[in-house]
Motif scaffolding. Structure first.
Motif, PDB file in Angstrom:
ATOM      1  N   GLU A 211       0.206 -12.122   0.362  1.00  0.00           N
ATOM      2  CA  GLU A 211      -0.174 -10.867   0.995  1.00  0.00           C
ATOM      3  C   GLU A 211      -1.624 -10.518   0.655  1.00  0.00           C
ATOM      4  O   GLU A 211      -2.062 -10.705  -0.476  1.00  0.00           O
ATOM      5  N   GLY A 214      -3.074  -8.045  -2.248  1.00  0.00           N
ATOM      6  CA  GLY A 214      -1.893  -8.401  -3.006  1.00  0.00           C
ATOM      7  C   GLY A 214      -2.248  -8.662  -4.447  1.00  0.00           C
ATOM      8  O   GLY A 214      -3.373  -8.393  -4.893  1.00  0.00           O
ATOM      9  N   VAL A 234      -1.857  -7.716   5.664  1.00  0.00           N
ATOM     10  CA  VAL A 234      -0.696  -6.833   5.686  1.00  0.00           C
ATOM     11  C   VAL A 234      -1.003  -5.670   6.610  1.00  0.00           C
ATOM     12  O   VAL A 234      -2.088  -5.075   6.533  1.00  0.00           O
ATOM     13  N   GLY A 238       4.331  -4.660   7.067  1.00  0.00           N
ATOM     14  CA  GLY A 238       4.500  -5.781   6.139  1.00  0.00           C
ATOM     15  C   GLY A 238       3.485  -6.860   6.447  1.00  0.00           C
ATOM     16  O   GLY A 238       2.469  -6.613   7.112  1.00  0.00           O
ATOM     17  N   VAL A 239       3.737  -8.087   5.977  1.00  0.00           N
ATOM     18  CA  VAL A 239       2.820  -9.183   6.263  1.00  0.00           C
ATOM     19  C   VAL A 239       2.789  -9.412   7.772  1.00  0.00           C
ATOM     20  O   VAL A 239       3.823  -9.427   8.447  1.00  0.00           O
ATOM     21  N   THR A 254       6.057 -12.301  -0.913  1.00  0.00           N
ATOM     22  CA  THR A 254       6.150 -10.944  -0.366  1.00  0.00           C
ATOM     23  C   THR A 254       6.634  -9.962  -1.422  1.00  0.00           C
ATOM     24  O   THR A 254       7.301 -10.339  -2.391  1.00  0.00           O
ATOM     25  N   GLN A 259       5.339  -2.804  -1.173  1.00  0.00           N
ATOM     26  CA  GLN A 259       4.249  -3.775  -1.135  1.00  0.00           C
ATOM     27  C   GLN A 259       3.164  -3.404  -2.142  1.00  0.00           C
ATOM     28  O   GLN A 259       2.731  -2.253  -2.232  1.00  0.00           O
ATOM     29  N   TYR A 266       8.412  -2.756   3.720  1.00  0.00           N
ATOM     30  CA  TYR A 266       8.559  -3.546   4.941  1.00  0.00           C
ATOM     31  C   TYR A 266       9.575  -2.867   5.863  1.00  0.00           C
ATOM     32  O   TYR A 266      10.642  -2.428   5.412  1.00  0.00           O
ATOM     33  N   ARG A 270      10.294  -5.949  10.599  1.00  0.00           N
ATOM     34  CA  ARG A 270       9.467  -6.987   9.999  1.00  0.00           C
ATOM     35  C   ARG A 270      10.279  -7.875   9.056  1.00  0.00           C
ATOM     36  O   ARG A 270      10.037  -9.079   8.959  1.00  0.00           O
TER      37      ARG A 270
END
Length: 480
Positions: A211, A214, A234, A238-239, A254, A259, A266, A270
């Motif tokens: 991510e 991240g 992201v 989410g991603v 993830t 996140q 998320y 997603r």
């Protein structure tokens, strides 16, 4: 009799060094020989007996120290065998030249913010909440009851007792499909990440998606296994799926429950799309459930692994609930990956320490861990509320984003506090430790100046009384 250098009387440092042997000579009889050897060894290491110094004969030194000649002879022979001294027939005993002593210093490389007047760097729980009394009681109970054979090399997956207790906990609290046979006890999520990296590499996989923004640790952890981390953006759910599909990776890391660091959860859509992608490429999703137990506005969303245990590796640890220094975590692997991961764990460290595992199993079985989670949740919710209130009071117009969960918030300050670089310099000069959201970007930043200030503010480790003061100090530095 004093030690001498070749061709000259021993004086100065050599004479002073010889005084180091006198306390050893007065040691109790049963330890006198070892004490004499240790004192002589230290004198050579510290170079108070320099290389090339000729030592007195065993007879003369024994007379000087008031000990038996046999003790001195034994000390000379032992240190000669170790390389500290050298001797030759008829030529006496000399200090050797092989010793290269390191500086006797122990440096502390633990990540901290030394000297900070206020510390909002995220990622650390309140270590004062560690349940010392309950942990000590569990430790005493385990030491009293643990069978002798369990102190041997453990199953590399972990003690069956702990894996069984973890399976019950994770199924009940996080909704995972928890088979004790597929749980591997590890030294935190960092080791779980490295183990998966080695398993990927063994299968010919050389890239893994991470991510962006991240965790900054992923690059180095995967690189240690010969796998390259590929940044994937992201978005609000989410991603992002299109960059994921275009990247060609077959594995992705993830943090779907919360996140890190953006603070989003998320979306259900997603989560389903991510699992569809994994099935379509015969890929794998590594789910880092680093703070999934801490949700303050509703019940926590269940783990992604519960939807498809064949395509998700689930990881967690006690780093946010107890203490990161315990180095205790777990991973739940798909059956098709279990043998590779377990074998790599075996070759890496022969298994997690048995005593620590038995202690934590007892902690789980007695309900102590559930009580600790409830205690932390109450404390961290109150601190989050205190931080949001302090931001509202001292940074009018600031916006806090992300779900009400975890140990940090994202705060976006009004543009008048920017640009970001100047803001960070000012608060650092005032002794406030903070991190910008941009610090967690994997992809290289562009040359443009960030006019907007977006901060990742950790609050769990900050006592409530200090949160308002820290934010006030930060505001004063930003506007001063």
């Amino acid at each position: 009799m004093r030690p001498t250098r070749s061709g000259s009387p021993g004086e100065g440092a050599a004479s002073a060094a010889w005084e180091l042997l006198l306390p050893a000579a007065s040691a109790p009889a049963r330890t006198r020989g070892r004490s004499l050897q240790a004192a002589l060894r230290e004198a050579v290491r510290s170079r108070r007996l320099a290389p090339g110094t000729r030592l007195p004969s065993s007879r003369d030194l024994a007379a000087d120290l008031g000990v038996s000649r046999g003790l001195v002879t034994e000390a000379y022979e032992q240190l000669t065998a170790e390389g500290y001294l050298r001797s030759g027939r008829g030529s006496g005993t000399w200090v050797g030249a092989a010793v290269r002593a390191a500086e006797p210093r122990a440096h502390d490389l633990a990540p901290r913010s030394p000297g900070a007047r206020a510390d909002f760097v995220p990622g650390t729980p309140d270590l004062a909440l560690f349940p010392r009394a309950a942990w000590a009681a569990a430790h005493r109970g385990v030491l009293a009851d643990l069978p002798h054979h369990e102190l041997g090399y453990p199953d590399p997956r972990g003690l069956p007792r702990l894996r069984t207790a973890l399976a019950e906990l994770l199924a009940r609290r996080r909704g995972v499909v928890a088979d004790p046979e597929r749980i591997v006890v590890v030294s935190g999520v960092a080791q779980a990440t490295t183990l998966l990296g080695f398993a990927l590499h063994a299968r010919g996989v050389r890239t893994v998606g991470v991510e962006d923004p991240g965790s900054p640790q992923h690059d180095a952890l995967y690189a240690s296994a010969g796998v390259t981390a590929v940044p994937l953006p992201v978005d609000d759910e989410g991603v992002a799926l299109e960059p994921l599909r275009a990247s060609g990776v077959r594995a992705v890391v993830t943090t779907p429950a919360h996140q890190f660091p953006t603070g989003i959860a998320y979306s259900a859509r997603r989560r389903a799309e991510l699992l569809d992608w994994a099935r379509s490429v015969d890929g794998i999703v590594l789910e880092d459930d680093y703070d999934g137990d801490f949700r303050y506005d509703r019940a926590p969303v269940g783990a992604l692994q519960g939807l498809d245990p064949d395509h998700v590796v689930y990881t967690g640890s006690v780093s946010k609930s107890l203490a990161p220094g315990l180095r205790l975590g777990w991973m739940l692997v798909p059956e098709s990956w279990a043998e590779e991961v377990v074998e790599r764990k075996r070759t890496m460290d022969l298994g997690h320490p048995s005593l620590d595992q038995a202690l934590f199993a007892r902690f789980l079985e007695r309900g102590d861990y559930d009580r600790q989670l409830r205690r932390c949740q109450r404390a961290y919710r109150d601190r989050r509320d205190a931080l949001v209130a302090a931001l509202d009071a001292h940074f009018p117009g600031a916006k806090v984003s992300g779900i009400a969960a975890g140990l940090h918030v994202i705060a976006t300050l009004p543009r008048r506090y920017g640009p970001e670089e100047r803001f960070l310099a000012r608060v650092a000069a005032a002794g406030v430790a903070v991190r910008a959201l941009s610090a967690y970007a994997h992809a290289p930043a562009g040359p443009e100046v960030a006019e907007e200030v977006r901060l990742v503010l950790g609050y769990a480790h900050v006592p409530p009384a200090r949160i308002a003061g820290g934010v006030r100090l930060m505001a004063g530095a930003a506007t001063g």
